[in-house]
Write an enzyme that holds these catalytic residues in place. Structure first.
Site, PDB file in Angstrom:
ATOM      1  N   THR A  29       0.822  -1.210   0.000  1.00  0.00           N
ATOM      2  CA  THR A  29       0.000   0.000   0.000  1.00  0.00           C
ATOM      3  C   THR A  29       0.858   1.263   0.000  1.00  0.00           C
ATOM      4  O   THR A  29       0.386   2.324  -0.390  1.00  0.00           O
ATOM      5  CB  THR A  29      -0.911   0.053   1.244  1.00  0.00           C
ATOM      6  OG1 THR A  29      -0.098  -0.185   2.398  1.00  0.00           O
ATOM      7  CG2 THR A  29      -2.009  -0.988   1.182  1.00  0.00           C
ATOM      8  N   ASP A  30       2.122   1.143   0.429  1.00  0.00           N
ATOM      9  CA  ASP A  30       2.912   2.380   0.622  1.00  0.00           C
ATOM     10  C   ASP A  30       3.169   3.122  -0.691  1.00  0.00           C
ATOM     11  O   ASP A  30       3.063   4.335  -0.734  1.00  0.00           O
ATOM     12  CB  ASP A  30       4.215   2.109   1.399  1.00  0.00           C
ATOM     13  CG  ASP A  30       5.131   1.112   0.719  1.00  0.00           C
ATOM     14  OD1 ASP A  30       4.678   0.408  -0.209  1.00  0.00           O
ATOM     15  OD2 ASP A  30       6.309   1.036   1.102  1.00  0.00           O
ATOM     16  N   LEU A 119      13.447  -7.552   7.884  1.00  0.00           N
ATOM     17  CA  LEU A 119      13.059  -6.979   9.178  1.00  0.00           C
ATOM     18  C   LEU A 119      13.673  -5.592   9.374  1.00  0.00           C
ATOM     19  O   LEU A 119      13.665  -5.032  10.456  1.00  0.00           O
ATOM     20  CB  LEU A 119      13.446  -7.924  10.319  1.00  0.00           C
ATOM     21  CG  LEU A 119      12.687  -9.258  10.286  1.00  0.00           C
ATOM     22  CD1 LEU A 119      13.189 -10.193  11.385  1.00  0.00           C
ATOM     23  CD2 LEU A 119      11.189  -9.045  10.451  1.00  0.00           C
ATOM     24  N   SER A 121      16.899  -4.178   8.948  1.00  0.00           N
ATOM     25  CA  SER A 121      18.157  -3.849   9.625  1.00  0.00           C
ATOM     26  C   SER A 121      18.700  -2.534   9.088  1.00  0.00           C
ATOM     27  O   SER A 121      19.404  -1.813   9.793  1.00  0.00           O
ATOM     28  CB  SER A 121      19.187  -4.964   9.401  1.00  0.00           C
ATOM     29  OG  SER A 121      19.593  -5.022   8.049  1.00  0.00           O
ATOM     30  N   SER A 122      18.373  -2.210   7.841  1.00  0.00           N
ATOM     31  CA  SER A 122      18.908  -0.966   7.260  1.00  0.00           C
ATOM     32  C   SER A 122      18.337   0.255   7.981  1.00  0.00           C
ATOM     33  O   SER A 122      19.080   1.159   8.362  1.00  0.00           O
ATOM     34  CB  SER A 122      18.636  -0.901   5.749  1.00  0.00           C
ATOM     35  OG  SER A 122      17.266  -0.974   5.469  1.00  0.00           O
ATOM     36  N   ASP A 166       9.715   1.996   7.018  1.00  0.00           N
ATOM     37  CA  ASP A 166      10.703   1.331   7.864  1.00  0.00           C
ATOM     38  C   ASP A 166      11.331   2.291   8.867  1.00  0.00           C
ATOM     39  O   ASP A 166      11.475   1.977  10.050  1.00  0.00           O
ATOM     40  CB  ASP A 166      11.825   0.729   7.003  1.00  0.00           C
ATOM     41  CG  ASP A 166      11.310  -0.337   6.066  1.00  0.00           C
ATOM     42  OD1 ASP A 166      10.118  -0.691   6.178  1.00  0.00           O
ATOM     43  OD2 ASP A 166      12.089  -0.801   5.216  1.00  0.00           O
TER      44      ASP A 166
HETATM   45  P1  ADP Z   1      16.797  -5.345   5.634  1.00  0.00           P
HETATM   46  O1  ADP Z   1      16.692  -3.859   5.862  1.00  0.00           O
HETATM   47  O2  ADP Z   1      15.461  -5.971   5.404  1.00  0.00           O
HETATM   48  O3  ADP Z   1      17.561  -6.057   6.691  1.00  0.00           O
HETATM   49  P2  ADP Z   1      18.315  -4.388   3.394  1.00  0.00           P
HETATM   50  O4  ADP Z   1      18.856  -5.051   2.189  1.00  0.00           O
HETATM   51  O5  ADP Z   1      17.420  -3.215   3.229  1.00  0.00           O
HETATM   52  O6  ADP Z   1      17.595  -5.525   4.270  1.00  0.00           O
HETATM   53  O7  ADP Z   1      19.518  -3.883   4.314  1.00  0.00           O
HETATM   54  C1  ADP Z   1      20.581  -4.728   4.645  1.00  0.00           C
HETATM   55  C2  ADP Z   1      21.897  -3.961   4.515  1.00  0.00           C
HETATM   56  O8  ADP Z   1      21.967  -2.933   5.533  1.00  0.00           O
HETATM   57  C3  ADP Z   1      23.099  -4.820   4.758  1.00  0.00           C
HETATM   58  O9  ADP Z   1      23.499  -5.507   3.580  1.00  0.00           O
HETATM   59  C4  ADP Z   1      24.137  -3.800   5.209  1.00  0.00           C
HETATM   60  O10 ADP Z   1      24.692  -3.120   4.117  1.00  0.00           O
HETATM   61  C5  ADP Z   1      23.303  -2.803   5.989  1.00  0.00           C
HETATM   62  N1  ADP Z   1      23.310  -3.108   7.448  1.00  0.00           N
HETATM   63  C6  ADP Z   1      22.245  -3.231   8.244  1.00  0.00           C
HETATM   64  N2  ADP Z   1      22.618  -3.511   9.531  1.00  0.00           N
HETATM   65  C7  ADP Z   1      23.951  -3.573   9.532  1.00  0.00           C
HETATM   66  C8  ADP Z   1      24.940  -3.844  10.538  1.00  0.00           C
HETATM   67  N3  ADP Z   1      24.603  -4.115  11.799  1.00  0.00           N
HETATM   68  N4  ADP Z   1      26.240  -3.843  10.158  1.00  0.00           N
HETATM   69  C9  ADP Z   1      26.586  -3.569   8.892  1.00  0.00           C
HETATM   70  N5  ADP Z   1      25.707  -3.323   7.925  1.00  0.00           N
HETATM   71  C10 ADP Z   1      24.398  -3.311   8.213  1.00  0.00           C
HETATM   72 MG    MG Z   2      15.937  -2.385   4.452  1.00  0.00          MG
END
Ligand code: ADP
Ligand code: MG
Length: 363
Positions: A29-30, A119, A121-122, A166
């Protein structure tokens, strides 16, 4: 490894945290200017920062065991090769662009959010980084601005075309609260999770191979549907009968978006009236999955099987695929305290069906 050994500096001056997120309702939806309903997960990213004493920026990721050292000159010229470094570098750059002075820092990052599993992480990395910098340099920026700077950093410097869900979720939600967000106006409110519920996220074990092309195709279909209906975005339609005139598959694509937006609104109406029935919320999640499967066609057999097992398991109020689809994870709302027990039962059956799942949240 820790901050002290990596940077040969006594202690970090600040430490900041930010969580990953999972979207409970409001999928695809975003980019239609619609509504989303994410919540934070328990896994977090931790960033420790100290001022650098050699006029260079130094980053270290414990997850990747990767170090980045960059001088002020190269920094100014935007020379940053390391992929993960671009996220941190981008956060610093966007703050500099609006006029803040961010002198060279040592930044140590570690995270329990799985990298690249959907989830976010970015966003957790960006939000934790900007939170830490805000604290260290006393910047007068609020949590919404943090999310906006974080999104800008990801788009401009990590070169990922992301929406703002996010970063807003990581900055504003916590594990007890979900964030209702209107992605067009950024109108929002933070609401408690339905009482007595917990989140269970299971990875289907199926990689999202077609996700990129499928995602772009759906986006294009939605744009086309909006154009044919004479609106700016599908968010502008709330009466689902209006999509009936569209040719296939646009009719079904638009129907998903319109009904999904309505489901998010229905879910939060319930919350606002203080009688969120867990049952109701769960039913909306189940309906969301059916719509993603049949109308939007972004599910795959493994996700359907996993969701079906979840929905039939006692203690599960609702379950659906989460994220872009074509593989990836499922999210379920389950009875609080029962996550582990439910996950074990579900994974056993999923195994019998020939697949291997993996608990991402709720173990
Ligand atoms: P998601 O956000 O769903 O986890 P993404 O592909 O959007 O997947 O983001 C992942 C990328 O973010 C990793 O490949 C890395 O470049 C960066 N990243 C996120 N957390 C870390 C971390 N703790 N250390 C280093 N890089 C990170
Ligand atoms: Mg991401």
């Amino acid at each position: 490894m820790n901050f002290q050994t990596i940077f040969n500096q006594k202690l970090p001056q600040v430490e900041a945290l930010a969580p990953g997120r999972v979207n409970l309702l409001g999928e695809h939806t975003d980019y239609n200017d619609g509504f989303v309903l994410p919540t934070a997960i328990p896994q977090q990213t931790v960033v420790q920062i100290g001022l650098s004493d050699d006029r260079m920026y130094h980053f270290y990721s414990e997850n990747l065991d990767e170090r980045v050292d960059i001088g002020e000159e190269s920094f100014r010229a935007g020379e940053m090769q390391e992929e993960y470094g671009r996220y941190i570098f981008g956060c610093i750059q966007v703050l500099k662009e609006v006029g803040y002075t961010i002198s060279p820092i040592n930044l140590y990052v570690k995270s329990s959010v799985p990298l690249g599993s959907g989830l976010s992480s970015s966003a957790a990395l960006e939000v934790a980084t900007i939170r830490g910098i805000r604290q260290l340099f006393n910047l007068p920026i609020n949590d919404v601005e943090i999310a906006q700077f974080a999104q800008k950093a990801e788009i401009q410097y990590a070169r990922v075309q992301c929406g703002i869900m996010d970063q807003m979720a990581s900055s504003l939600a916590d594990t007890k609260h979900m964030l209702f967000l209107d992605t067009r106006t950024l109108e929002r409110c933070v609401l408690p999770l339905p009482e007595g519920s917990s989140i269970l996220v299971i990875d289907s074990g199926v990689p999202r191979t077609l996700a990129g092309s499928g995602y772009n195709q759906r986006r294009a279909e939605c744009e086309q549907a909006a154009q044919l209906l004479g609106v700016k975005a599908l968010r502008d339609i709330s009466d689902v009968s209006l999509v009936e005139t569209l040719p296939e598959p646009l009719r079904r694509r638009a129907r998903h978006v319109v009904t999904e937006n309505n489901r998010v609104l229905k879910a939060i109406q319930n919350v606002e009236m203080q009688h969120v029935s867990l049952q109701k919320f769960g039913e909306l999640m189940n309906a969301s999955h059916a719509s993603l499967r049949d109308d939007y066609e972004v599910s795959v057999p493994a996700l359907d099987i996993l969701v079906d097992i979840l929905q039939k398991t006692p203690g599960v109020f609702g379950a659906r695929l989460t994220g872009a689809g074509f593989g990836g994870a499922t999210v379920a709302l389950v009875a609080a305290g029962e996550e582990k027990n439910i996950a074990e039962q579900v994974l056993k059956q999923y195994n019998h069906a020939g697949y291997t799942g993996n608990i991402l949240v709720g173990a």
